[in-house]
Scaffold this motif. Structure first.
Motif, PDB file in Angstrom:
ATOM      1  N   THR A  41       0.967  -1.185   0.087  1.00  0.00           N
ATOM      2  CA  THR A  41      -0.010   0.041  -0.238  1.00  0.00           C
ATOM      3  C   THR A  41       0.923   1.244   0.009  1.00  0.00           C
ATOM      4  OG1 THR A  41      -0.150  -0.242   2.342  1.00  0.00           O
ATOM      5  CG2 THR A  41      -1.902  -1.248   1.081  1.00  0.00           C
ATOM      6  N   LEU A  42       1.004   2.134  -0.963  1.00  0.00           N
ATOM      7  CA  LEU A  42       1.913   3.114  -1.181  1.00  0.00           C
ATOM      8  C   LEU A  42       0.902   4.328  -1.218  1.00  0.00           C
ATOM      9  CD1 LEU A  42       4.248   1.955  -4.227  1.00  0.00           C
ATOM     10  CD2 LEU A  42       4.064   1.300  -1.593  1.00  0.00           C
ATOM     11  N   VAL A  58      -6.507  -7.153   3.201  1.00  0.00           N
ATOM     12  CA  VAL A  58      -5.564  -8.266   2.755  1.00  0.00           C
ATOM     13  C   VAL A  58      -5.393  -9.073   4.242  1.00  0.00           C
ATOM     14  CG1 VAL A  58      -3.064  -8.384   2.877  1.00  0.00           C
ATOM     15  CG2 VAL A  58      -4.343  -6.535   1.478  1.00  0.00           C
ATOM     16  N   ASN A  59      -5.195  -8.639   5.446  1.00  0.00           N
ATOM     17  CA  ASN A  59      -5.294  -9.343   6.910  1.00  0.00           C
ATOM     18  C   ASN A  59      -6.123 -10.414   7.029  1.00  0.00           C
ATOM     19  OD1 ASN A  59      -2.904  -7.870   7.460  1.00  0.00           O
ATOM     20  ND2 ASN A  59      -4.024  -6.152   8.405  1.00  0.00           N
ATOM     21  N   ARG A  60      -7.584 -10.054   6.484  1.00  0.00           N
ATOM     22  CA  ARG A  60      -8.816 -10.814   6.731  1.00  0.00           C
ATOM     23  C   ARG A  60      -8.603 -12.065   5.660  1.00  0.00           C
ATOM     24  NH1 ARG A  60     -12.189 -10.189  10.763  1.00  0.00           N
ATOM     25  NH2 ARG A  60     -12.488  -7.882  11.779  1.00  0.00           N
ATOM     26  N   ILE A  66       3.012  -4.384   3.189  1.00  0.00           N
ATOM     27  CA  ILE A  66       4.208  -3.659   3.368  1.00  0.00           C
ATOM     28  C   ILE A  66       3.705  -2.375   2.735  1.00  0.00           C
ATOM     29  CG2 ILE A  66       5.756  -5.570   3.005  1.00  0.00           C
ATOM     30  CD1 ILE A  66       6.397  -4.788   0.288  1.00  0.00           C
ATOM     31  N   GLY A  67       4.407  -1.231   2.906  1.00  0.00           N
ATOM     32  CA  GLY A  67       4.146  -0.159   2.257  1.00  0.00           C
ATOM     33  C   GLY A  67       4.508   1.247   3.202  1.00  0.00           C
ATOM     34  N   TYR A  92       8.916  -6.922  -4.513  1.00  0.00           N
ATOM     35  CA  TYR A  92       8.490  -7.449  -3.111  1.00  0.00           C
ATOM     36  C   TYR A  92       7.095  -7.797  -3.030  1.00  0.00           C
ATOM     37  CZ  TYR A  92      12.722  -4.667  -2.435  1.00  0.00           C
ATOM     38  OH  TYR A  92      13.928  -3.744  -2.635  1.00  0.00           O
ATOM     39  N   ALA A  93       6.259  -7.111  -3.897  1.00  0.00           N
ATOM     40  CA  ALA A  93       4.834  -7.364  -3.692  1.00  0.00           C
ATOM     41  C   ALA A  93       4.077  -8.133  -4.898  1.00  0.00           C
ATOM     42  CB  ALA A  93       4.184  -6.079  -3.249  1.00  0.00           C
ATOM     43  N   ASP A  94       3.093  -8.614  -4.503  1.00  0.00           N
ATOM     44  CA  ASP A  94       2.303  -9.278  -5.762  1.00  0.00           C
ATOM     45  C   ASP A  94       1.102  -8.433  -6.284  1.00  0.00           C
ATOM     46  OD1 ASP A  94       3.142 -12.228  -5.381  1.00  0.00           O
ATOM     47  OD2 ASP A  94       2.484 -11.832  -3.319  1.00  0.00           O
TER      48      ASP A  94
END
Length: 302
Positions: A41-42, A58-60, A66-67, A92-94
């Motif tokens: 998340t930028l 994302v967490n759920r 990251i970000g 680093y991210a999908d």
């Protein structure tokens, strides 16, 4: 659909698919669908609800986040280009969820084609994830999207949420009432879009009882101080429309009040406990809708 940059790119069928999937997540938000996935998340511009709901989504779904939430803490403060930032984070991210103050920034990032880009707002241009949660909220409260009459009230010049909502609703035969002071009226390109798609609309500066009583959805917006170069102009228009409880007298039974939040005084606190107030639930719907969006760009089905 690899990227979600603009609501314009979605067909009616794609919108309904995302909303239907969001309804499944509302019934069961805690799943392991993003296990092993990293979402960046930028946020080059401040955000509370959008950033937190994406990160909660994302967490759920058992992914990792990251970000940054402040560009001052990133290498962009040292002069790093957006291209380099996106290229590095893509290592680093999908998925990258980004908010940027420049219109077109998300489109530019998507054209690098490193990983899926989800636009979380670019200047006064687009906010497609907000539009999808608005559509979800309209469908949930009204029982359907088709044929709704919607009043858009407040900052219609800089309000990316209302610009996107017009496009998103275009598939479903809406009627709009644009309520704003002359300084903040709906841009001509948005009105031209309505004309080209045979969407009826009226324009007024009078936030009258007739407007409130004649609509299914009352979509309030704040006057965005951060978009003004001339602060004296902001001071002139910031409190031009304030909705209070008494103004809801005689409204339709199905009327619901939406607001992308944060509010800064355009909805009085005495509206909060009315049956018409829906803006807090609307924000909650953002969690389920953004879960659906992340699965959409990753090609994952629940």
């Amino acid at each position: 659909m690899k990227h979600l940059v603009s609501i314009n790119q979605l067909s009616a069928e794609q919108i309904i698919r995302i909303l239907d999937r969001a309804a499944l997540f509302e019934k069961n938000p805690n799943q392991r669908l993003l296990e092993g996935k990293v979402v960046a998340t930028l946020f080059f511009e401040p955000s509370t609800r959008t950033r937190l709901s994406f990160e909660t989504a994302v967490n759920r779904l058992s992914g990792r986040v990251i970000g940054f939430s402040d560009a001052a803490t990133s290498s962009s403060s040292k002069g790093e280009s957006l291209k380099d930032t996106i290229s590095m984070v893509a290592n680093y991210a999908d998925v990258i969820v980004m908010r940027h103050f420049l219109e077109g920034a998300a489109l530019y990032a998507s054209e690098l084609d490193r990983v899926p880009i989800v636009n979380a707002g670019d200047g006064a241009n687009q906010h497609p994830s907000q539009t999808l949660l608005d559509l979800y909220s309209i469908r949930k409260t009204q029982g359907q999207l088709e044929g709704r009459t919607i009043a858009l009230v407040g900052d219609l010049k800089y309000g990316r949420t209302v610009h996107s909502l017009i496009v998103g609703m275009a598939h479903f035969c809406p009627r709009f009432i644009f309520v704003s002071p002359p300084e903040l009226r709906m841009p001509e390109e948005c009105k031209d879009f309505c004309r080209q798609h045979d969407i009826p609309f009226t324009e007024t500066s009078d936030f009258s009882p007739e407007v409130i009583q004649g609509v299914d959805i009352l979509y309030m917006t704040r006057v965005q101080r951060e978009r003004f170069v001339d602060l004296e102009e902001y001071e002139r228009v910031k409190n031009v429309y304030v909705l209070n409880r008494e103004m809801l007298t005689g409204c339709r039974d199905n009327l619901r009040i939406l607001h992308p939040l944060p509010r800064v005084g355009e909805i009085a606190l005495d509206v909060d406990d009315t049956p018409q107030a829906y803006y807090i639930q609307q924000a909650q719907n953002g969690l389920y809708t953004r879960q659906s969006i992340l699965c959409e760009v990753l090609g994952i089905e629940p």
